[in-house]
Each structure stands twice: as structure tokens, then as C-alpha cells.
Design a protein around this motif. Structure first.
Motif, PDB file in Angstrom:
ATOM      1  N   LEU A  58     -56.344  79.848 -47.245  1.00 27.30           N
ATOM      2  CA  LEU A  58     -55.145  79.528 -46.465  1.00 27.30           C
ATOM      3  C   LEU A  58     -54.293  80.766 -46.243  1.00 27.30           C
ATOM      4  CD1 LEU A  58     -52.943  77.650 -45.236  1.00 27.30           C
ATOM      5  CD2 LEU A  58     -52.150  77.266 -47.600  1.00 27.30           C
ATOM      6  N   TRP A  59     -54.028  81.484 -47.309  1.00 31.74           N
ATOM      7  CA  TRP A  59     -53.152  82.654 -47.190  1.00 31.74           C
ATOM      8  C   TRP A  59     -53.799  83.768 -46.374  1.00 31.74           C
ATOM      9  CZ3 TRP A  59     -51.790  82.106 -53.030  1.00 31.74           C
ATOM     10  CH2 TRP A  59     -50.834  81.089 -53.181  1.00 31.74           C
ATOM     11  N   LEU A  60     -55.105  83.933 -46.478  1.00 32.91           N
ATOM     12  CA  LEU A  60     -55.786  84.912 -45.623  1.00 32.91           C
ATOM     13  C   LEU A  60     -55.668  84.500 -44.160  1.00 32.91           C
ATOM     14  CD1 LEU A  60     -59.056  85.685 -47.628  1.00 32.91           C
ATOM     15  CD2 LEU A  60     -57.080  87.203 -47.301  1.00 32.91           C
ATOM     16  N   LEU A  61     -55.851  83.212 -43.893  1.00 31.71           N
ATOM     17  CA  LEU A  61     -55.749  82.727 -42.520  1.00 31.71           C
ATOM     18  C   LEU A  61     -54.343  82.942 -41.967  1.00 31.71           C
ATOM     19  CD1 LEU A  61     -56.951  81.361 -40.043  1.00 31.71           C
ATOM     20  CD2 LEU A  61     -56.487  79.150 -41.133  1.00 31.71           C
ATOM     21  N   LYS A  62     -53.326  82.707 -42.786  1.00 25.89           N
ATOM     22  CA  LYS A  62     -51.957  82.951 -42.326  1.00 25.89           C
ATOM     23  C   LYS A  62     -51.764  84.415 -41.958  1.00 25.89           C
ATOM     24  CE  LYS A  62     -49.415  79.179 -44.481  1.00 25.89           C
ATOM     25  NZ  LYS A  62     -48.242  78.835 -45.311  1.00 25.89           N
ATOM     26  N   ARG A  63     -52.339  85.292 -42.741  1.00 27.16           N
ATOM     27  CA  ARG A  63     -52.248  86.735 -42.442  1.00 27.16           C
ATOM     28  C   ARG A  63     -52.950  87.036 -41.123  1.00 27.16           C
ATOM     29  NH1 ARG A  63     -50.950  91.919 -44.851  1.00 27.16           N
ATOM     30  NH2 ARG A  63     -52.333  93.419 -43.920  1.00 27.16           N
ATOM     31  N   MET A  64     -54.118  86.472 -40.943  1.00 30.18           N
ATOM     32  CA  MET A  64     -54.886  86.715 -39.720  1.00 30.18           C
ATOM     33  C   MET A  64     -54.200  86.091 -38.506  1.00 30.18           C
ATOM     34  SD  MET A  64     -58.625  86.166 -41.422  1.00 30.18           S
ATOM     35  CE  MET A  64     -59.637  86.864 -40.110  1.00 30.18           C
ATOM     36  N   ALA A  65     -53.512  84.975 -38.707  1.00 25.56           N
ATOM     37  CA  ALA A  65     -52.791  84.320 -37.612  1.00 25.56           C
ATOM     38  C   ALA A  65     -51.706  85.229 -37.042  1.00 25.56           C
ATOM     39  CB  ALA A  65     -52.192  83.000 -38.086  1.00 25.56           C
ATOM     40  N   LEU A  66     -51.126  86.082 -37.878  1.00 27.12           N
ATOM     41  CA  LEU A  66     -50.120  87.032 -37.394  1.00 27.12           C
ATOM     42  C   LEU A  66     -50.722  87.980 -36.366  1.00 27.12           C
ATOM     43  CD1 LEU A  66     -48.349  87.914 -40.768  1.00 27.12           C
ATOM     44  CD2 LEU A  66     -47.497  86.417 -38.943  1.00 27.12           C
ATOM     45  N   ARG A  67     -51.942  88.415 -36.610  1.00 27.81           N
ATOM     46  CA  ARG A  67     -52.609  89.302 -35.640  1.00 27.81           C
ATOM     47  C   ARG A  67     -52.996  88.533 -34.382  1.00 27.81           C
ATOM     48  NH1 ARG A  67     -55.512  91.226 -40.311  1.00 27.81           N
ATOM     49  NH2 ARG A  67     -54.232  92.826 -41.260  1.00 27.81           N
ATOM     50  N   PHE A  68     -53.332  87.249 -34.536  1.00 28.19           N
ATOM     51  CA  PHE A  68     -53.602  86.440 -33.347  1.00 28.19           C
ATOM     52  C   PHE A  68     -52.341  86.359 -32.489  1.00 28.19           C
ATOM     53  CE2 PHE A  68     -53.896  82.881 -30.578  1.00 28.19           C
ATOM     54  CZ  PHE A  68     -55.211  82.915 -30.140  1.00 28.19           C
TER      55      PHE A  68
END
Length: 183
Positions: A14-24
Motif C-alpha cells: 500500500l505504502w509503495l503504491l501511494k509513493r508511486m501514485a505521486l509520480r502518476f
């Protein structure tokens, strides 16, 4: 695998995805496109799953993610590859919710590192040998921060998963992670 270990993997993903969502979101801003909310929806579903509510198959969101995946040949944003990685990570998290296969979370960690690898490569001189380029990427501040962040997130996920006050510690940890991601 015990429940505590599964929760640790799920939180880490979840936390990795949240980080990646910022780049999206950076990609969406550059390309003037939508879709950040779909990845946010996946994050919300994961949080709901952690609270004990289970969803059935997520075919509609999976289809939305398929449509959201940018073709790297069609976009100019430096975040295009990272956006594609974020969409793939969201799809993988949906698969994890169905299967509880922890190897899927390892794939997300790899995608997160790949995104940073690509961004670091753009900032490094093109005239390096392959070995020198690999060394430069490994020691690039973005990669050093990513590896440090992943280590921190894994450790924090373990603390929360083993907590006697899971929901209280989850709220505290989410706030801590959000603050760190916004740096």
C-alpha cells in the motif's frame, strides 16, 4: 503464512503504491490527463481490506487501470514510465487482494525501484560504461533515498502488523508515511 506477515506485506505494498501514485500525478499534470483517482481508489480498497472488509473481484477497476496505462511511445513526460509502473503496481495490488501471494508485493518493490532507476538515468551522463552507469545509479541520491524509504516502510509495516493496538498504530503510521512521502 501467518496473518501478521500478510498484513506487513499488504501495508508495505500500500505504502509503495501511494509513493508511486505521486509520480502518476506528475505524469497526469504534464500530460493533462485523468486517472489519479483510480489509483487512489485502489489504495482506499486496500485500506478497507486492512480494516477487515473483503471485496469480491475488482473487474471494473482492473479494466479502468488497463485503460489508464500510458503507452510510453505516445507521451513526452519524464514520468511516463513511472506512471506505467504505478498503474501496474495498482493492478498487482488488486491481484494480491485476491490471492494473498506475497511475491506480488516484491514485484511492486521492484517496480518502485525501476521507476527511480529510470529517473536517475535521465540525470546521469550518457557517456558512461555500463558498469559505471550501474554504479552511478546505485549511488544516485534518488536511488539511495528509495532504498532507504523501502527499508523504513518494511520496518514500519512490521511494527504496525505486530501491534497490540493495530488500528491506532495504523492511523499513526499512515500519517507518518504521508509526511515522509511529501518530502
Amino acid at each position: 503464512m501467518d496473518t501478521r506477515s500478510l498484513v506487513q506485506y499488504e501495508l508495505f505494498g500500500l505504502w509503495l503504491l501511494k509513493r508511486m501514485a505521486l509520480r502518476f500525478r506528475c505524469f497526469a499534470k504534464d500530460e493533462r490527463c485523468r486517472g489519479s483517482s483510480v489509483i487512489g481508489l485502489v489504495c482506499s480498497w486496500i485500506e478497507t481490506d486492512l480494516e477487515g472488509y473483503r471485496f469480491g473481484d475488482n473487474l471494473i477497476v482492473g479494466s479502468m487501470l488497463d485503460d489508464l496505462a500510458p503507452d510510453t511511445e505516445d507521451h513526452q513526460s519524464r514520468y511516463t514510465s513511472s506512471a506505467l509502473d504505478a498503474v501496474n503496481a495498482a493492478s498487482i495490488m488488486l491481484d494480491f487482494l485476491k490471492t494473498r501471494d506475497v511475491s506480488l508485493i516484491k514485484e511492486i518493490a521492484d517496480l518502485a525501484r525501476d521507476s527511480v532507476d529510470m529517473l536517475a538515468q535521465e540525470m546521469i551522463s550518457d557517456d558512461l560504461t555500463e558498469a559505471a552507469l550501474e554504479n552511478a545509479i546505485e549511488n544516485h541520491p534518488l536511488m539511495v533515498e528509495e532504498l532507504s524509504l523501502q527499508e523504513y516502510l518494511w520496518s514500519l509495516a512490521g511494527e504496525v502488523a505486530g501491534s497490540g493496538d493495530f488500528f491506532g498504530d495504523l492511523i499513526r503510521a499512515n500519517a507518518e508515511v504521508e509526511a515522509r512521502l511529501m518530502k
